[in-house]
Design a protein around this motif. Structure first.
Motif, PDB file in Angstrom:
ATOM      1  N   TRP A 255       0.814  -1.228   0.000  1.00  0.00           N
ATOM      2  CA  TRP A 255       0.000   0.000   0.000  1.00  0.00           C
ATOM      3  C   TRP A 255       0.853   1.286   0.000  1.00  0.00           C
ATOM      4  CZ3 TRP A 255      -2.954  -2.386   4.705  1.00  0.00           C
ATOM      5  CH2 TRP A 255      -3.759  -3.451   4.252  1.00  0.00           C
ATOM      6  N   ARG A 256       2.013   1.233  -0.631  1.00  0.00           N
ATOM      7  CA  ARG A 256       2.883   2.418  -0.645  1.00  0.00           C
ATOM      8  C   ARG A 256       2.172   3.611  -1.283  1.00  0.00           C
ATOM      9  NH1 ARG A 256       7.308   4.215  -3.821  1.00  0.00           N
ATOM     10  NH2 ARG A 256       7.341   2.314  -5.050  1.00  0.00           N
ATOM     11  N   ASN A 257       2.306   4.747  -0.641  1.00  0.00           N
ATOM     12  CA  ASN A 257       1.720   6.032  -1.051  1.00  0.00           C
ATOM     13  C   ASN A 257       0.210   6.120  -0.863  1.00  0.00           C
ATOM     14  OD1 ASN A 257       4.236   6.888  -1.556  1.00  0.00           O
ATOM     15  ND2 ASN A 257       4.088   6.890  -3.784  1.00  0.00           N
ATOM     16  N   LEU A 258      -0.377   5.127  -0.207  1.00  0.00           N
ATOM     17  CA  LEU A 258      -1.781   5.273   0.190  1.00  0.00           C
ATOM     18  C   LEU A 258      -1.840   5.886   1.587  1.00  0.00           C
ATOM     19  CD1 LEU A 258      -2.197   3.365  -2.241  1.00  0.00           C
ATOM     20  CD2 LEU A 258      -3.995   2.271  -0.947  1.00  0.00           C
ATOM     21  N   PHE A 259      -3.022   6.366   1.953  1.00  0.00           N
ATOM     22  CA  PHE A 259      -3.186   7.009   3.261  1.00  0.00           C
ATOM     23  C   PHE A 259      -3.916   6.047   4.202  1.00  0.00           C
ATOM     24  CE2 PHE A 259      -2.615  10.264   0.150  1.00  0.00           C
ATOM     25  CZ  PHE A 259      -1.841  11.231   0.779  1.00  0.00           C
ATOM     26  N   GLU A 260      -3.629   6.177   5.484  1.00  0.00           N
ATOM     27  CA  GLU A 260      -4.313   5.318   6.458  1.00  0.00           C
ATOM     28  C   GLU A 260      -4.298   6.023   7.809  1.00  0.00           C
ATOM     29  OE1 GLU A 260      -1.933   1.745   6.694  1.00  0.00           O
ATOM     30  OE2 GLU A 260      -0.236   2.847   7.478  1.00  0.00           O
ATOM     31  N   PHE A 261      -5.050   5.467   8.751  1.00  0.00           N
ATOM     32  CA  PHE A 261      -4.957   5.975  10.116  1.00  0.00           C
ATOM     33  C   PHE A 261      -3.563   5.633  10.640  1.00  0.00           C
ATOM     34  CE2 PHE A 261      -9.604   4.926   9.846  1.00  0.00           C
ATOM     35  CZ  PHE A 261     -10.049   6.241   9.913  1.00  0.00           C
ATOM     36  N   LYS A 319      -3.220  16.529  22.195  1.00  0.00           N
ATOM     37  CA  LYS A 319      -1.810  16.719  22.555  1.00  0.00           C
ATOM     38  C   LYS A 319      -0.974  15.990  21.526  1.00  0.00           C
ATOM     39  CE  LYS A 319      -2.477  17.566  27.376  1.00  0.00           C
ATOM     40  NZ  LYS A 319      -2.309  17.135  28.746  1.00  0.00           N
ATOM     41  N   PRO A 320      -0.454  16.712  20.557  1.00  0.00           N
ATOM     42  CA  PRO A 320       0.260  16.051  19.458  1.00  0.00           C
ATOM     43  C   PRO A 320       1.481  15.274  19.938  1.00  0.00           C
ATOM     44  CG  PRO A 320      -0.019  18.402  19.062  1.00  0.00           C
ATOM     45  CD  PRO A 320      -0.447  18.151  20.460  1.00  0.00           C
ATOM     46  N   GLY A 321       1.757  14.182  19.243  1.00  0.00           N
ATOM     47  CA  GLY A 321       2.944  13.386  19.539  1.00  0.00           C
ATOM     48  C   GLY A 321       4.106  13.848  18.676  1.00  0.00           C
ATOM     49  N   THR A 322       5.096  12.987  18.548  1.00  0.00           N
ATOM     50  CA  THR A 322       6.308  13.388  17.819  1.00  0.00           C
ATOM     51  C   THR A 322       6.178  13.169  16.311  1.00  0.00           C
ATOM     52  OG1 THR A 322       7.124  11.199  18.268  1.00  0.00           O
ATOM     53  CG2 THR A 322       7.929  12.955  19.706  1.00  0.00           C
ATOM     54  N   GLU A 323       5.302  12.272  15.926  1.00  0.00           N
ATOM     55  CA  GLU A 323       5.215  11.935  14.507  1.00  0.00           C
ATOM     56  C   GLU A 323       4.292  12.891  13.762  1.00  0.00           C
ATOM     57  OE1 GLU A 323       4.570   7.734  12.379  1.00  0.00           O
ATOM     58  OE2 GLU A 323       5.851   7.844  14.128  1.00  0.00           O
ATOM     59  N   ASN A 324       4.681  13.262  12.563  1.00  0.00           N
ATOM     60  CA  ASN A 324       3.863  14.184  11.776  1.00  0.00           C
ATOM     61  C   ASN A 324       2.657  13.478  11.180  1.00  0.00           C
ATOM     62  OD1 ASN A 324       5.010  16.648  12.018  1.00  0.00           O
ATOM     63  ND2 ASN A 324       6.482  16.316  10.347  1.00  0.00           N
ATOM     64  N   LEU A 325       1.497  13.955  11.533  1.00  0.00           N
ATOM     65  CA  LEU A 325       0.275  13.382  10.974  1.00  0.00           C
ATOM     66  C   LEU A 325      -0.425  14.448  10.136  1.00  0.00           C
ATOM     67  CD1 LEU A 325      -1.108  11.528  14.128  1.00  0.00           C
ATOM     68  CD2 LEU A 325       0.289  10.599  12.289  1.00  0.00           C
ATOM     69  N   ILE A 326      -1.292  13.994   9.260  1.00  0.00           N
ATOM     70  CA  ILE A 326      -2.024  14.952   8.414  1.00  0.00           C
ATOM     71  C   ILE A 326      -3.409  15.149   9.010  1.00  0.00           C
ATOM     72  CG2 ILE A 326      -2.831  15.415   6.055  1.00  0.00           C
ATOM     73  CD1 ILE A 326      -0.856  13.102   5.201  1.00  0.00           C
ATOM     74  N   ARG A 327      -3.682  16.390   9.382  1.00  0.00           N
ATOM     75  CA  ARG A 327      -5.015  16.675   9.927  1.00  0.00           C
ATOM     76  C   ARG A 327      -5.993  16.785   8.754  1.00  0.00           C
ATOM     77  NH1 ARG A 327      -7.277  20.446  14.485  1.00  0.00           N
ATOM     78  NH2 ARG A 327      -9.179  21.126  13.443  1.00  0.00           N
ATOM     79  N   VAL A 328      -7.081  16.019   8.818  1.00  0.00           N
ATOM     80  CA  VAL A 328      -8.025  15.979   7.697  1.00  0.00           C
ATOM     81  C   VAL A 328      -9.440  16.245   8.207  1.00  0.00           C
ATOM     82  CG1 VAL A 328      -8.994  14.533   5.855  1.00  0.00           C
ATOM     83  CG2 VAL A 328      -6.616  14.229   6.532  1.00  0.00           C
ATOM     84  N   ASP A 329     -10.132  17.174   7.549  1.00  0.00           N
ATOM     85  CA  ASP A 329     -11.544  17.357   7.872  1.00  0.00           C
ATOM     86  C   ASP A 329     -12.300  16.111   7.438  1.00  0.00           C
ATOM     87  OD1 ASP A 329     -11.188  19.757   8.942  1.00  0.00           O
ATOM     88  OD2 ASP A 329     -12.127  20.939   7.330  1.00  0.00           O
ATOM     89  N   LYS A 330     -13.219  15.658   8.271  1.00  0.00           N
ATOM     90  CA  LYS A 330     -13.942  14.418   7.923  1.00  0.00           C
ATOM     91  C   LYS A 330     -14.650  14.558   6.575  1.00  0.00           C
ATOM     92  CE  LYS A 330     -14.660  13.018  12.676  1.00  0.00           C
ATOM     93  NZ  LYS A 330     -15.604  13.047  13.793  1.00  0.00           N
ATOM     94  N   LYS A 331     -15.130  15.752   6.281  1.00  0.00           N
ATOM     95  CA  LYS A 331     -15.872  15.926   5.021  1.00  0.00           C
ATOM     96  C   LYS A 331     -14.936  15.809   3.793  1.00  0.00           C
ATOM     97  CE  LYS A 331     -15.851  21.004   5.045  1.00  0.00           C
ATOM     98  NZ  LYS A 331     -14.543  21.128   4.427  1.00  0.00           N
ATOM     99  N   ASP A 332     -13.622  15.920   3.998  1.00  0.00           N
ATOM    100  CA  ASP A 332     -12.676  15.837   2.868  1.00  0.00           C
ATOM    101  C   ASP A 332     -12.005  14.474   2.746  1.00  0.00           C
ATOM    102  OD1 ASP A 332     -13.083  18.435   2.105  1.00  0.00           O
ATOM    103  OD2 ASP A 332     -11.550  19.205   3.472  1.00  0.00           O
ATOM    104  N   ILE A 333     -12.337  13.581   3.659  1.00  0.00           N
ATOM    105  CA  ILE A 333     -11.562  12.330   3.727  1.00  0.00           C
ATOM    106  C   ILE A 333     -11.771  11.450   2.494  1.00  0.00           C
ATOM    107  CG2 ILE A 333     -13.109  10.722   4.950  1.00  0.00           C
ATOM    108  CD1 ILE A 333     -10.660  10.435   6.951  1.00  0.00           C
ATOM    109  N   LYS A 335     -11.399  12.193  -0.405  1.00  0.00           N
ATOM    110  CA  LYS A 335     -10.439  12.516  -1.469  1.00  0.00           C
ATOM    111  C   LYS A 335      -9.174  11.660  -1.398  1.00  0.00           C
ATOM    112  CE  LYS A 335     -11.789  17.385  -1.507  1.00  0.00           C
ATOM    113  NZ  LYS A 335     -11.436  18.693  -0.949  1.00  0.00           N
ATOM    114  N   PHE A 336      -8.949  11.003  -0.260  1.00  0.00           N
ATOM    115  CA  PHE A 336      -7.689  10.277  -0.066  1.00  0.00           C
ATOM    116  C   PHE A 336      -7.815   8.817  -0.503  1.00  0.00           C
ATOM    117  CE2 PHE A 336      -7.488  13.931   2.604  1.00  0.00           C
ATOM    118  CZ  PHE A 336      -6.147  14.291   2.635  1.00  0.00           C
ATOM    119  N   ALA A 337      -6.774   8.329  -1.175  1.00  0.00           N
ATOM    120  CA  ALA A 337      -6.739   6.909  -1.562  1.00  0.00           C
ATOM    121  C   ALA A 337      -6.333   6.091  -0.340  1.00  0.00           C
ATOM    122  CB  ALA A 337      -5.730   6.690  -2.684  1.00  0.00           C
ATOM    123  N   VAL A 338      -7.161   5.157   0.045  1.00  0.00           N
ATOM    124  CA  VAL A 338      -6.909   4.387   1.272  1.00  0.00           C
ATOM    125  C   VAL A 338      -7.006   2.890   0.977  1.00  0.00           C
ATOM    126  CG1 VAL A 338      -7.772   6.207   2.816  1.00  0.00           C
ATOM    127  CG2 VAL A 338      -9.368   4.498   1.935  1.00  0.00           C
TER     128      VAL A 338
END
Ligand code: SF4
Length: 352
Positions: A255-261, A319-333, A335-338
């Motif tokens: 699943w390279r380059n796909l998005f996931e939780f 409280k954000p952790g150390t890893e960079n995550l992408i904040r996504v509005d639920k209404k826009d989700i 658009k992402f390939a998962v």
């Protein structure tokens, strides 16, 4: 051995009477042939057909496919699996656009150099689009040839591959290689099927060695069994009121380059406390954090079984952790390939 010329004639007549009418059979455009061949690898025709139409609508020619973003191509591919096919397709489209001025090459040596194109696909394109004498050998062809001639050499051995390729080339109709190759594949797909082929009504039932020797269930022979790897994904769903977080799978992995939780991968089905210890790289978990944990489910891939579950965290304070995550509005989700497990969860949550 039955007469090859006779076999060819019988096969071609069978094909003309029995072939399925599919859009890529109405054209010789190499872009359409290539697209259909890539989509149909490891995909049933009924499923592949809708994806083929979708791609042709979105990208009617190779230049438009080359100009698309990889995220858009993966999104269109979503649900088909084996995502490297989509990435390779896009990469090869760019090569054709840049190195061949957008004109699909007609030479076998150039075609086989395109990313993701192997001997099978190169033979299919060159024979169907350019009438060149290259024989295709796919699973259907292996099965048909091994049964027709009663060959029990394993199809996945070096000798077996060589022998079947030679036989397929010997059988090839050099005057109409495109029609011949499609007939071989269609015969294996519709008539000489893996399970319970209808030999009573087969045009080869008087010459077929497997039928004569009662070996249909034993052919073709395969030597190697694939070793399955089991993996355990704990998906972490961080939910705010109207948003959640995703990450992109960038490593050279499924699943390279796909998005996931955000995911915590473990060696086995571990206790939830073990997983929570690793969550701090995504967020800080407090005693007030509400948790909702799903049961384990399984996604079966060709070489891997992915066991997965979802751990949903409902937090009043982020409280954000150390890893960079992408904040996504639920209404826009949408658009992402998962990958499939995430797609199913998003549907269940009512977010897509
Ligand atoms: S007789 Fe049966 S096994 Fe032989 S080619 Fe026909 S369908 Fe296949």
């Amino acid at each position: 051995m039955a007469d090859i010329e006779e076999i060819k004639g019988t096969l071609h007549s069978w094909y003309i009477q029995n072939k399925r009418h599919l859009p890529w059979r109405e054209t010789t455009d190499p872009y359409f042939i290539w697209l259909s061949e890539v989509i149909l690898q490891q995909t049933r025709i009924d499923q592949g057909l809708s994806y083929f139409n979708r791609f042709i609508d979105a990208y009617p020619n190779v230049k438009l496919l080359a100009d698309a973003s990889e995220d858009d191509v993966l999104k269109l591919w979503q649900g088909l699996g084996y995502y490297s096919r989509a990435r390779n397709l896009h990469h090869a489209a760019k090569t054709i656009a840049h190195e061949f001025e957008g004109i699909f090459p007609s030479d076998y040596k150039c075609i086989i150099k395109l990313k993701g194109v192997g001997e099978y696909t190169a033979a299919a394109i060159t024979s169907i689009s350019f009438n060149l004498p290259y024989a295709v050998v796919d699973g259907n062809v292996y099965r048909f040839i091994s049964r027709l001639f009663g060959i029990d050499i394993p199809i996945d051995s070096t000798n077996g591959k060589k022998l079947f390729k030679e036989l397929a080339s010997e059988m090839l109709d050099k005057k109409d290689p495109g029609l011949h190759n499609q007939a071989m594949m269609e015969f294996g797909a519709l008539q000489c099927t893996p399970q319970k082929p209808n030999c009573q009504e087969c045009v080869f039932n008087e010459t077929c060695m497997a039928l004569k020797e009662n070996k249909i269930d034993k052919l073709p022979v395969k030597q190697g069994k694939i070793k399955i790897k089991h993996r355990y994904f704990n998906y972490i769903i961080l939910t705010g009121k109207n948003h959640t977080y995703l990450q992109k799978r960038t490593k050279n992995d499924i699943w390279r380059n796909l998005f996931e939780f955000p995911v915590v991968e473990t060696e086995q089905k571990t206790e939830i406390d073990q997983v929570l210890k690793e969550i701090d790289r995504f967020t800080e978990v407090t005693n007030n954090t509400e948790l909702e944990v799903s049961t384990w489910q399984k996604q079966v891939l060709s070489h891997q079984h992915i066991h997965y579950r979802f751990i949903q965290l409902k937090q009043t304070e982020e409280k954000p952790g150390t890893e960079n995550l992408i904040r996504v509005d639920k209404k826009d989700i949408f658009k992402f390939a998962v990958p499939k497990p995430v797609e199913q969860k998003l549907t269940q949550l009512g977010w897509v």
